[in-house]
Design a protein around this motif. Structure first.
Motif, PDB file in Angstrom:
ATOM      1  N   ARG A  94      12.536  -5.557  11.989  1.00 27.67           N
ATOM      2  CA  ARG A  94      11.794  -6.626  11.326  1.00 27.67           C
ATOM      3  C   ARG A  94      11.481  -7.773  12.291  1.00 27.67           C
ATOM      4  O   ARG A  94      10.397  -8.350  12.244  1.00 27.67           O
ATOM      5  N   GLU A  95      12.427  -8.088  13.177  1.00 26.06           N
ATOM      6  CA  GLU A  95      12.262  -9.249  14.034  1.00 26.06           C
ATOM      7  C   GLU A  95      11.594  -8.915  15.365  1.00 26.06           C
ATOM      8  O   GLU A  95      10.805  -9.706  15.883  1.00 26.06           O
ATOM      9  N   GLN A 214       2.271 -10.505   8.044  1.00 28.63           N
ATOM     10  CA  GLN A 214       2.419 -10.587   9.495  1.00 28.63           C
ATOM     11  C   GLN A 214       3.819 -10.226   9.960  1.00 28.63           C
ATOM     12  O   GLN A 214       4.032  -9.954  11.144  1.00 28.63           O
ATOM     13  N   ALA A 215       4.788 -10.222   9.053  1.00 28.06           N
ATOM     14  CA  ALA A 215       6.183 -10.003   9.448  1.00 28.06           C
ATOM     15  C   ALA A 215       6.724  -8.645   9.013  1.00 28.06           C
ATOM     16  O   ALA A 215       7.447  -7.995   9.765  1.00 28.06           O
ATOM     17  N   VAL A 216       6.418  -8.214   7.812  1.00 29.67           N
ATOM     18  CA  VAL A 216       6.954  -6.946   7.292  1.00 29.67           C
ATOM     19  C   VAL A 216       5.868  -6.201   6.551  1.00 29.67           C
ATOM     20  O   VAL A 216       4.804  -6.759   6.241  1.00 29.67           O
ATOM     21  N   SER A 217       6.159  -4.941   6.265  1.00 33.74           N
ATOM     22  CA  SER A 217       5.241  -4.138   5.456  1.00 33.74           C
ATOM     23  C   SER A 217       5.367  -4.563   3.999  1.00 33.74           C
ATOM     24  O   SER A 217       6.461  -4.495   3.422  1.00 33.74           O
ATOM     25  N   PRO A 218       4.294  -5.022   3.371  1.00 29.47           N
ATOM     26  CA  PRO A 218       4.378  -5.438   1.962  1.00 29.47           C
ATOM     27  C   PRO A 218       4.864  -4.314   1.050  1.00 29.47           C
ATOM     28  O   PRO A 218       5.607  -4.550   0.107  1.00 29.47           O
ATOM     29  N   ALA A 232      16.617  -8.151   0.484  1.00 24.16           N
ATOM     30  CA  ALA A 232      15.175  -8.265   0.272  1.00 24.16           C
ATOM     31  C   ALA A 232      14.740  -9.663  -0.180  1.00 24.16           C
ATOM     32  O   ALA A 232      13.767 -10.215   0.350  1.00 24.16           O
ATOM     33  N   PRO A 233      15.417 -10.294  -1.147  1.00 23.72           N
ATOM     34  CA  PRO A 233      14.998 -11.659  -1.521  1.00 23.72           C
ATOM     35  C   PRO A 233      15.067 -12.636  -0.355  1.00 23.72           C
ATOM     36  O   PRO A 233      14.201 -13.513  -0.217  1.00 23.72           O
ATOM     37  N   GLY A 234      16.087 -12.506   0.490  1.00 23.91           N
ATOM     38  CA  GLY A 234      16.187 -13.383   1.649  1.00 23.91           C
ATOM     39  C   GLY A 234      15.046 -13.175   2.617  1.00 23.91           C
ATOM     40  O   GLY A 234      14.528 -14.133   3.214  1.00 23.91           O
ATOM     41  N   TYR A 239       9.665 -15.679   4.734  1.00 23.89           N
ATOM     42  CA  TYR A 239       8.262 -15.668   5.138  1.00 23.89           C
ATOM     43  C   TYR A 239       7.328 -16.208   4.064  1.00 23.89           C
ATOM     44  O   TYR A 239       6.113 -16.190   4.239  1.00 23.89           O
ATOM     45  N   ALA A 240       7.863 -16.669   2.938  1.00 19.63           N
ATOM     46  CA  ALA A 240       6.993 -17.197   1.875  1.00 19.63           C
ATOM     47  C   ALA A 240       7.746 -18.258   1.092  1.00 19.63           C
ATOM     48  O   ALA A 240       8.978 -18.332   1.132  1.00 19.63           O
TER      49      ALA A 240
END
Length: 855
Positions: A94-95, A214-218, A232-234, A239-240
């Motif tokens: 992810r990073e 831009q950071a992860v696959s939706p 997942a919530p974190g 990013y939002a």
């Protein structure tokens, strides 16, 4: 169930890359680390054992103008967030956002491997599938249509054999082409059937958030939110903003699905993945009926037999110790003269010795050399030992050890996955407690995890071997193999007993969990791989000698110098030295050679020359070599040579007798001064302060000091003994010779050695391990317990051993045997009681399937 379907391609951006980052991801024991080495040439620890890779490692190679950085991620069965390995892999992906993901899949367990493949594809990265173990698959009659498999996965599939390099260039080409076409890549996604509508709804809402896309696959994040993934919530909040509505929506959708379908979202997702994996395997693989039972299964029928397995395991331990320590010790007869020669070179390079007091630089320099030499002399033992352990790892037998021992470990409150920490900690006297404690992260059973953390330091880490070898060489030269066998197994016995004690006392309220593991195929170890592993691990040991041990030696040196001799005692020794010098000059009265030593500086130089000459003569083995030595001394010191080189001249013979008497007196004075300074030093007084407590184990202050210094690093015990038992002037005796002579002269017996070895086996963890225990437990209380409890236990066992042996007039071997038999009997008695809770066996049928991927 439909195949993974493509998502919308990303637009092309910028010129072709010149440097890319590739991540290797795969399930444990799929050949990922071997493939990493084949790609990059960077060597790391590779073992045919699940869970060896506990952190990511990186290497670089060049390919057609492209610089490729390869990162080896921890082996993991999935990308949930239940284990440390999964969290490390997920966080990196992810990073770091690698340009290409190489999914390493074992061709012989394709269905199980695809479970992770689908999750990697869903992340949205360009994926290349490296199909390993294809040679094993061929031998088992398994044929895989790689072209069709590539079509079904919408990703390149490259067959490879990591240990031979077959397919390596094809894989590099696939990585290169995939990276250069990354902008055109169309990542595949999995259709989740009845769950697809809420997944698509969340996917669309997440895709509308630029920070998320831009950071992860939706889509990946949508599935994780519906599964109730803890992280997942974190990730979403990272990013939002204002995400409570999305989280509530995901929670309601999951609850509605579970009410409608009658099963959890995570179970449905796992079922979809497994169903698709089964369909893909059915259409892309063909199993020929060879009519033969696989070689791995035929071997396991013998090695895993309930009656033969324990005997073979014990025999394996015995062979390892016989070949490595017993036979390897014979090679130290070759290495010690080399180390002694190095000490002579260091002595020549340092400032010259004074008559009574040496310059500080010389004293500290020789102290460091002696500390290191005491340990470097055991390098041949470690070379053999590490090579044997590498053979066990690469062959696949190390994993069988975990299976064999799980049935035993469970009865003592431990877990099947406790085996790896014990092995890393040094079941075979080749590990280290630090990685052993760190390896407990993957144990899901909290009670067993804590019991493992607190007992891993009992294992025979490589740092304990020098002290064992030293004491055994002095007191048990004729029964080395038997004593080493006792030590190698009694530590495991103690660990199991202590684990049981802790499990039913301080750890009894902690949670427990079942054990699941995978048995790898047997492989033939390669000579190059075994030798490289042996050399690499030995080099790590040498580096530790040059860093930690030398640092500890420096501290010990300072503590032994302070506060030094009292002025009146210094005056006493100086007066005796002046009297000896006066006697020397009286003996030379009228001798023409007296002019060569007219002042004190010349006299000191003469005594040093005599000391060095005598040391060199002790190593001379022929008349020709002796004559060559005399010639060199005469040429280098023509005015002083008559005092030391043999001669028929009466004046020279008289001068030599006078010099011999002076040198003997000087040697005695220097030894007495050093002994008195050490005894009165801060560290010496601390050792004496402990004697009232340790006297029941027959430990004197020198042993107390050595044990105390070993808390910083286990190796320091031998290094400290190497300098406490002084190297006499002009001699190059081994530590065994120096310590053995002094200890035996003082009345110490093999019972003392047995008590000391048992104490050392149960001694608290070293400083580095203690720090790791604090990190793993997140508790200073457990860290303190890990120090206090083993210290009390070790001293009690050592004291009881020595006292009982003395009262019954037993020899060291007899007492060691009695302790071993008693501990073994207690182990068997405790092991008869089965734990009250159930157990999941590590091998259902023959080869296990991980949770969520079983057919």
């Amino acid at each position: 169930m439909p195949d993974p379907s493509p998502s919308s391609p990303s637009p092309a951006v910028g010129p072709p890359p010149t440097r890319i980052r590739v991540a290797l991801a795969g399930q444990p024991n799929c050949g990922k680390s071997t493939l990493f080495n084949a790609l990059t040439g960077v060597q790391q620890h590779i073992a045919n054992y699940p869970g060896v890779t506990v952190d990511k490692k990186s290497g670089v190679y060049r390919d057609d103008g492209l610089t490729v950085e390869v990162v080896d991620l921890p082996g993991t069965y999935s990308l949930t967030a239940f284990s440390l390995e999964e969290r490390v892999a997920r966080r990196f992906l992810r990073e770091a956002q690698p340009d290409v993901l190489v999914n390493v899949v074992d061709a012989t367990t394709l269905r199980r491997g695809l479970y992770l493949t689908f999750q990697l594809l869903e992340l949205g990265f360009p994926v290349v599938v490296a199909l390993t173990m294809t040679d094993v698959a061929d031998r088992r009659g398994l044929t895989i249509d790689t072209a069709l498999l590539s079509q079904r996965l919408n990703a390149p599939v490259v067959p490879v054999v990591g240990n031979t390099g077959r397919g390596r260039e094809d894989l590099r080409a696939a990585i290169r082409d995939t990276a250069r076409r990354r902008a055109e890549a169309v990542p595949a996604t999995l259709n989740y059937g009845d769950l697809e509508e809420p997944v698509a709804d969340l996917h669309a809402r997440l895709a509308a958030l630029p920070g998320v896309t831009q950071a992860v696959s939706p889509r990946w994040l949508a599935v994780k939110l519906l599964e109730g993934d803890a992280e997942a919530p974190g990730v979403l909040r990272q990013y939002a903003t204002n995400v409570h509505g999305l989280l509530d929506r995901a929670e309601r959708a999951a609850a509605a699905f579970e009410a409608r379908a009658g099963l959890s979202v995570s179970d449905h997702v796992a079922g979809c993945r497994d169903h698709l994996a089964g369909d893909i395997v059915a259409t892309t693989t063909r199993q020929a009926d060879t009519g033969r039972v696989p070689l791995t299964e035929r071997i396991d029928r013998v090695l895993l037999n309930r009656w033969l397995a324990p005997a073979f395991l014990v025999l394996t331990v015995w062979v390892i110790y016989q070949l490595s320590i017993v036979q390897g010790y014979e090679l130290t007869k070759v290495t010690w003269p080399l180390l002694a020669g190095f000490r002579d070179l260091a002595s020549d390079a340092l400032p010259a010795a004074g008559f009574l007091h040496d310059p500080m630089l010389r004293s500290m320099g020789l102290w460091m050399v002696d500390s290191a030499n005491a340990l470097l002399n055991y390098v041949p033992i470690f070379l053999i030992l590490f090579a044997l352990i590498a053979i066990l790892e690469d062959s696949g037998y190390m994993a069988r050890i975990a299976f064999i021992l799980d049935r035993i470990l469970h009865r003592f409150g431990l877990h099947g996955q406790s085996t790896l920490p014990y092995i890393l900690g040094g079941v075979f006297a080749g590990g280290c407690a630090v990685p052993g404690v760190m390896a407990t992260k993957g144990i899901p059973d909290q009670r067993a995890r804590m019991a493992t953390i607190l007992t891993v330091p009992f294992m025979n880490c490589l740092a304990k071997v020098p002290l064992y070898t030293l004491l055994i060489s002095i007191y048990f030269p004729d029964t080395k193999g038997l004593i080493l066998f006792y030590l190698s197994t009694i530590t495991v016995i103690f660990a199991l007993l202590v684990a049981k004690l802790l499990s039913v006392s301080v750890l009894r309220h902690m949670e427990t969990a079942p054990f699941v593991m995978e048995l790898p195929h047997y492989h033939r170890p390669t000579v190059v791989g075994v030798l490289r592993r042996s050399v690499d691990r030995t080099w790590l040991y040498i580096k530790k000698v040059g860093t930690v041990v030398v640092a500890v030696a420096t501290v010990v040196f300072v503590l032994l110098q302070f506060p030094g001799l009292a002025p009146d005692r210094q005056a006493h020794y100086h007066a005796r030295a002046e009297a000896a010098i006066t006697d020397f000059r009286v003996a030379l009265a009228g001798n023409p050679l007296a002019a060569a030593v007219a002042d004190q500086e010349d006299l000191t130089r003469l005594v040093n020359l005599y000391t060095d000459y005598r040391s060199d003569r002790m190593r001379v083995t022929s008349r020709e070599a002796a004559e060559a030595l005399d010639a060199r001394v005469t040429e280098a010191h023509p005015e002083l040579a008559p005092f030391v080189v043999r001669s028929r001249d009466p004046d020279a013979r008289a001068a030599q007798r006078a010099l011999r008497d002076l040198a003997t007196t000087r040697k005695e004075l220097r030894r007495e001064m050093k002994d008195e300074r050490i005894v009165n030093s801060a560290l010496g007084q601390f050792g004496k302060l402990l004697e009232p407590v340790t006297q029941y184990a027959n430990f004197d202050w020198k042993i107390n000091v050595a044990l105390f210094s070993s808390f910083a690093a286990r190796e320091s015990s031998v290094a400290t003994l190497g300098v406490l038992f002084d190297q006499p002037e002009g001699e190059n005796a081994t530590l065994e010779e120096r310590m053995g002579a002094e200890q035996k002269a003082a009345g110490y017996t093999a019972l003392t050695a047995v008590a000391l070895m048992l104490f050392f086996a149960l001694y608290p963890p070293c400083l580095a391990t203690t720090i790791v225990i604090r990190v793993q437990t997140q508790s200073y209380a457990w860290m303190a317990f890990a120090i206090v409890f083993p210290t009390t236990l070790a001293l009690a066992v050592a004291s009881l051993t020595y006292t009982t042996g003395t009262l019954l007039n037993l020899s060291g071997l007899e007492m060691m045997t009695a302790v071993y038999v008693t501990a073994l009997a207690l182990l068997l008695l405790v092991g008869l009681f089965k734990p009250p809770f159930g157990r999941t066996l590590p091998v259902p049928g023959y080869r296990p399937e991980p949770k969520g991927a079983a057919e």
